[in-house]
Design a protein around this motif. Structure first.
Motif, PDB file in Angstrom:
ATOM      1  N   VAL A  91      43.829  40.386  23.658  1.00 58.71           N
ATOM      2  CA  VAL A  91      43.446  39.420  24.954  1.00 58.71           C
ATOM      3  C   VAL A  91      41.854  39.557  24.990  1.00 58.71           C
ATOM      4  CG1 VAL A  91      43.097  39.463  27.531  1.00 58.71           C
ATOM      5  CG2 VAL A  91      45.265  40.195  26.213  1.00 58.71           C
ATOM      6  N   GLN A  92      40.961  38.567  24.905  1.00 58.46           N
ATOM      7  CA  GLN A  92      39.375  38.506  25.056  1.00 58.46           C
ATOM      8  C   GLN A  92      39.423  38.203  26.589  1.00 58.46           C
ATOM      9  OE1 GLN A  92      37.187  34.996  23.833  1.00 58.46           O
ATOM     10  NE2 GLN A  92      36.044  36.415  22.703  1.00 58.46           N
ATOM     11  N   GLY A  93      38.358  39.213  27.075  1.00 54.89           N
ATOM     12  CA  GLY A  93      38.179  39.087  28.615  1.00 54.89           C
ATOM     13  C   GLY A  93      39.221  39.813  29.381  1.00 54.89           C
ATOM     14  N   PHE A  94      38.511  40.875  30.010  1.00 54.88           N
ATOM     15  CA  PHE A  94      39.237  41.847  30.713  1.00 54.88           C
ATOM     16  C   PHE A  94      38.977  41.507  32.237  1.00 54.88           C
ATOM     17  CE2 PHE A  94      41.232  46.116  31.479  1.00 54.88           C
ATOM     18  CZ  PHE A  94      42.415  45.761  30.844  1.00 54.88           C
ATOM     19  N   GLY A  95      39.001  40.493  32.802  1.00 53.72           N
ATOM     20  CA  GLY A  95      38.773  40.076  34.071  1.00 53.72           C
ATOM     21  C   GLY A  95      40.056  39.658  34.958  1.00 53.72           C
ATOM     22  N   ASN A  96      40.169  38.871  35.850  1.00 57.22           N
ATOM     23  CA  ASN A  96      41.363  38.608  36.554  1.00 57.22           C
ATOM     24  C   ASN A  96      42.422  38.190  35.683  1.00 57.22           C
ATOM     25  OD1 ASN A  96      42.948  36.425  37.943  1.00 57.22           O
ATOM     26  ND2 ASN A  96      42.832  38.055  39.244  1.00 57.22           N
ATOM     27  N   ASP A 134      35.677  42.635  26.862  1.00 58.83           N
ATOM     28  CA  ASP A 134      34.881  41.918  27.673  1.00 58.83           C
ATOM     29  C   ASP A 134      33.310  41.595  27.375  1.00 58.83           C
ATOM     30  OD1 ASP A 134      33.327  44.269  27.721  1.00 58.83           O
ATOM     31  OD2 ASP A 134      34.591  45.269  29.287  1.00 58.83           O
ATOM     32  N   SER A 135      32.637  41.378  28.230  1.00 58.32           N
ATOM     33  CA  SER A 135      31.381  40.748  27.746  1.00 58.32           C
ATOM     34  C   SER A 135      30.380  41.777  26.766  1.00 58.32           C
ATOM     35  CB  SER A 135      30.437  40.281  28.657  1.00 58.32           C
ATOM     36  OG  SER A 135      30.283  41.199  29.743  1.00 58.32           O
ATOM     37  N   LYS A 136      30.832  43.174  26.709  1.00 58.71           N
ATOM     38  CA  LYS A 136      30.075  44.108  25.999  1.00 58.71           C
ATOM     39  C   LYS A 136      30.646  44.308  24.835  1.00 58.71           C
ATOM     40  CE  LYS A 136      27.801  46.058  29.935  1.00 58.71           C
ATOM     41  NZ  LYS A 136      28.718  46.179  31.463  1.00 58.71           N
ATOM     42  N   ALA A 166      40.599  34.837  27.474  1.00 62.24           N
ATOM     43  CA  ALA A 166      40.735  34.695  28.883  1.00 62.24           C
ATOM     44  C   ALA A 166      39.324  35.049  29.445  1.00 62.24           C
ATOM     45  CB  ALA A 166      41.801  35.597  29.397  1.00 62.24           C
ATOM     46  N   ALA A 167      38.334  34.574  28.658  1.00 63.58           N
ATOM     47  CA  ALA A 167      36.827  34.771  29.125  1.00 63.58           C
ATOM     48  C   ALA A 167      36.183  33.672  29.211  1.00 63.58           C
ATOM     49  CB  ALA A 167      36.093  35.631  27.919  1.00 63.58           C
ATOM     50  N   ILE A 168      35.592  33.017  28.257  1.00 63.12           N
ATOM     51  CA  ILE A 168      34.820  31.786  28.232  1.00 63.12           C
ATOM     52  C   ILE A 168      35.273  30.492  27.560  1.00 63.12           C
ATOM     53  CG2 ILE A 168      32.706  33.252  29.311  1.00 63.12           C
ATOM     54  CD1 ILE A 168      31.712  32.909  26.208  1.00 63.12           C
TER      55      ILE A 168
HETATM   56  P1  NAD Z   1      36.641  37.061  35.504  1.00 63.74           P
HETATM   57  O1  NAD Z   1      34.962  36.893  35.890  1.00 63.74           O
HETATM   58  O2  NAD Z   1      37.436  37.930  36.553  1.00 63.74           O
HETATM   59  O3  NAD Z   1      36.828  37.755  34.164  1.00 63.74           O
HETATM   60  C1  NAD Z   1      35.940  37.263  32.904  1.00 63.74           C
HETATM   61  C2  NAD Z   1      36.207  38.316  31.733  1.00 63.74           C
HETATM   62  O4  NAD Z   1      35.620  37.760  30.677  1.00 63.74           O
HETATM   63  C3  NAD Z   1      35.383  39.453  32.367  1.00 63.74           C
HETATM   64  O5  NAD Z   1      36.025  40.496  31.635  1.00 63.74           O
HETATM   65  C4  NAD Z   1      33.948  39.307  31.458  1.00 63.74           C
HETATM   66  O6  NAD Z   1      33.312  40.630  30.735  1.00 63.74           O
HETATM   67  C5  NAD Z   1      34.537  38.505  30.286  1.00 63.74           C
HETATM   68  N1  NAD Z   1      33.560  38.080  29.311  1.00 63.74           N
HETATM   69  C6  NAD Z   1      32.423  37.198  29.807  1.00 63.74           C
HETATM   70  N2  NAD Z   1      31.922  36.555  28.859  1.00 63.74           N
HETATM   71  C7  NAD Z   1      32.482  37.049  27.605  1.00 63.74           C
HETATM   72  C8  NAD Z   1      31.960  36.855  26.356  1.00 63.74           C
HETATM   73  N3  NAD Z   1      31.219  36.126  25.751  1.00 63.74           N
HETATM   74  N4  NAD Z   1      33.167  37.543  25.485  1.00 63.74           N
HETATM   75  C9  NAD Z   1      34.058  38.067  25.693  1.00 63.74           C
HETATM   76  N5  NAD Z   1      34.403  38.432  27.250  1.00 63.74           N
HETATM   77  C10 NAD Z   1      33.433  37.900  28.162  1.00 63.74           C
HETATM   78  O7  NAD Z   1      37.184  35.444  35.280  1.00 63.74           O
HETATM   79  P2  NAD Z   1      38.671  35.127  35.440  1.00 63.74           P
HETATM   80  O8  NAD Z   1      39.029  34.661  36.662  1.00 63.74           O
HETATM   81  O9  NAD Z   1      39.547  36.224  34.646  1.00 63.74           O
HETATM   82  O10 NAD Z   1      38.756  33.813  34.621  1.00 63.74           O
HETATM   83  C11 NAD Z   1      38.476  33.838  33.199  1.00 63.74           C
HETATM   84  C12 NAD Z   1      38.713  32.473  32.590  1.00 63.74           C
HETATM   85  O11 NAD Z   1      39.923  32.025  32.996  1.00 63.74           O
HETATM   86  C13 NAD Z   1      37.743  31.351  33.002  1.00 63.74           C
HETATM   87  O12 NAD Z   1      37.656  30.434  31.888  1.00 63.74           O
HETATM   88  C14 NAD Z   1      38.280  30.661  34.118  1.00 63.74           C
HETATM   89  O13 NAD Z   1      37.857  29.494  34.356  1.00 63.74           O
HETATM   90  C15 NAD Z   1      39.856  30.721  33.922  1.00 63.74           C
HETATM   91  N6  NAD Z   1      40.875  30.577  34.900  1.00 63.74           N
HETATM   92  C16 NAD Z   1      40.871  31.315  35.836  1.00 63.74           C
HETATM   93  C17 NAD Z   1      41.909  31.272  36.853  1.00 63.74           C
HETATM   94  C18 NAD Z   1      42.066  32.222  38.115  1.00 63.74           C
HETATM   95  O14 NAD Z   1      42.818  32.208  38.804  1.00 63.74           O
HETATM   96  N7  NAD Z   1      41.079  33.451  37.966  1.00 63.74           N
HETATM   97  C19 NAD Z   1      42.683  30.090  36.795  1.00 63.74           C
HETATM   98  C20 NAD Z   1      42.573  29.420  35.837  1.00 63.74           C
HETATM   99  C21 NAD Z   1      41.600  29.247  34.864  1.00 63.74           C
END
Ligand code: NAD
Length: 415
Positions: free
Chosen positions: A215-220, A241-243, A292-294
């Motif tokens: 999983v790339q990106g450990f946000g929501n 995550d971004s780091k 799941a990041a950008i």
């Molecule tokens: P978030 O801000 O909670 O999490 C984003 C994560 O991505 C963080 O862990 C961050 O450190 C990481 N990240 C940022 N830049 C990065 C990089 N360059 N490389 C690797 N990791 C990186 O955001 P979210 O709500 O989880 O959304 C993530 C993606 O999902 C976005 O594209 C958003 O548009 C999409 N999305 C979200 C939802 C939602 O309900 N939250 C719904 C549809 C789509």
């Protein structure tokens, strides 16, 4: 060299491509290329210093042939009309592919929320709501959060709108806090939906255990994708995550990794795992890859090196069109963003139904309904993918655009 397309030009190009495949009526195509309505507002806001700043806000209504407009509101310095137009059109396709009774919209305010106080954000949000009040409403247009807006923002919008109506209207926005009419399960919904569609793709491919996940990106979205994978007995071998990222071929416990991230602000350095880069994570030999990041992380440069069997796009736009082609030729199933991350808007729809009926469902009920909706939409897209030998993204667009066109024809929006 051809100039790079802006998001709106890209969205139009995608639409034209699908229009050719389904032989879409040219009149309908012309209508769909442009939003139905574009609202631009200038918002005077008193800053904490006493100074008045004027922000520009947008709300774009793309199409409402299938139901009220639906889409998020974004606060970001780069927000501009063409970006909002594109995002509004993509919402039309997302609600349509999920067969939700909605159209597509998007909104935004050009501002830098990181430099604004809570009070300034509240005043901006209330001013924006006031300015667009005639164009939103439970049966007109139902906003939700997007980049740098959240349940608190939605609470301010609901309060301002309701004040103007003289009655509490929880159906005007979704992703509200639970205490004022939000839905159970909304927080988990997007990540859960992403994994439900990934799981269905794995079943179709007949892949055997162990199922491994990166999983790339450990946000929501990424956290809940990892969390449910782990719950289902899949092995989550890498997250980032971004780091940077971490890798353990024996599997990671997402809850423990989140605990580490809470303490140190990153997954990097998690004990018992090897640190890897975000680039390495994308190229791991896993069953399921979840970006799941950008946007724009899978490109023509790395697509050929991707070893995952299934990619489920938690993020919006992580794969470029060039990469799409390469992945399709390699036989990798890419569950496209408008389907894979539609769990959020689907749960928003559940929240809206609950708010209008004032009857509240348990988390179990919400998850069951989400499961049903996601599996049905996946099956429909997969069927077109097989029948027409196109990639899954094109299949999803074929369904989405055809449904909207049919609604327009039936309603006589175009004879
Ligand atoms: P978030 O801000 O909670 O999490 C984003 C994560 O991505 C963080 O862990 C961050 O450190 C990481 N990240 C940022 N830049 C990065 C990089 N360059 N490389 C690797 N990791 C990186 O955001 P979210 O709500 O989880 O959304 C993530 C993606 O999902 C976005 O594209 C958003 O548009 C999409 N999305 C979200 C939802 C939602 O309900 N939250 C719904 C549809 C789509």
């Amino acid at each position: 060299m051809a100039a790079e397309l802006n998001p709106y030009q890209m969205a139009v190009k995608q639409l034209e491509h699908v229009a050719r495949l389904i032989d879409l009526d040219t009149g309908i195509l012309e209508i769909l290329k442009k939003p139905k309505r574009e609202i631009i507002v200038h918002l005077p806001v008193k800053m904490d210093t006493g100074e008045i700043k004027v922000f520009t806000g947008y709300r774009v209504h793309h199409n409402d042939a299938r139901g009220p407009f639906k889409g998020g509101i974004r606060y970001h310095p780069n927000v501009n009309l063409d970006e909002v137009r594109a995002l509004a059109m993509w919402m039309t396709w997302k609600t349509s592919v999920m067969d939700l009774p909605y159209g597509g919209a998007k909104g935004g305010v050009t501002c830098n929320p990181k430099e604004m106080s809570r009070g300034e954000l509240e005043r901006l949000t209330r001013r924006y709501t006031y300015a667009i009040r005639e164009f939103i409403g439970p049966y007109v247009d139902i906003p939700a959060p997007d980049v740098y807006t959240n349940p608190q923002t939605m609470a301010w919008i609901a309060d301002t709108y309701s004040g103007l109506q003289g009655r509490w209207e929880p159906g005007v926005v979704t992703a509200k806090p639970i205490e004022i009419g939000g839905s159970q399960g909304r927080t988990e919904a997007t990540g859960l939906g992403t994994m439900i569609t990934a799981r269905e793709a794995v079943k179709k491919l007949g892949l055997s255990k162990p199922i491994t996940v990166a999983v790339q990106g450990f946000g929501n979205v990424g956290y809940y994708a990892a969390y449910f994978s782990h719950q289902w007995g899949y092995k989550v071998v890498a997250v980032s995550d971004s780091k940077g990222g971490i890798y353990n071929p024996d599997g990671l416990n997402p809850e423990a990794v989140m605990e580490h991230k809470r303490k140190t602000r990153s997954v990097v350095g998690y004990p018992g795992a090897r640190n890897i880069s975000n680039e390495e994570l994308l190229e791991l030999d896993v069953t399921i890859l979840v970006p799941a990041a950008i946007e724009g992380v899978i490109t023509e440069k790395n697509a050929d090196k991707i070893k995952a069997k299934v990619i489920s796009e938690g993020a919006n736009g992580p794969t470029t069109p060039e990469a799409d082609k390469i992945l399709h030729e390699k036989g990798i199933v890419v569950v496209p963003d408008i389907l894979a991350n539609a769990g959020g808007v689907t749960c928003s729809y559940f929240e809206w139904v609950q708010a209008l009926t004032r009857e509240w469902w348990t988390k179990e009920e919400v998850f069951q309904k989400l499961e049903n909706k996601m599996v049905k939409a996946f099956e429909e897209v997969y069927k077109i993918y097989k029948e027409r030998n196109v990639d899954m993204r094109t299949a999803a667009y074929i369904i989405a655009v055809s449904r909207v066109a049919r609604a327009m024809q039936l309603r006589g929006i175009w004879p």
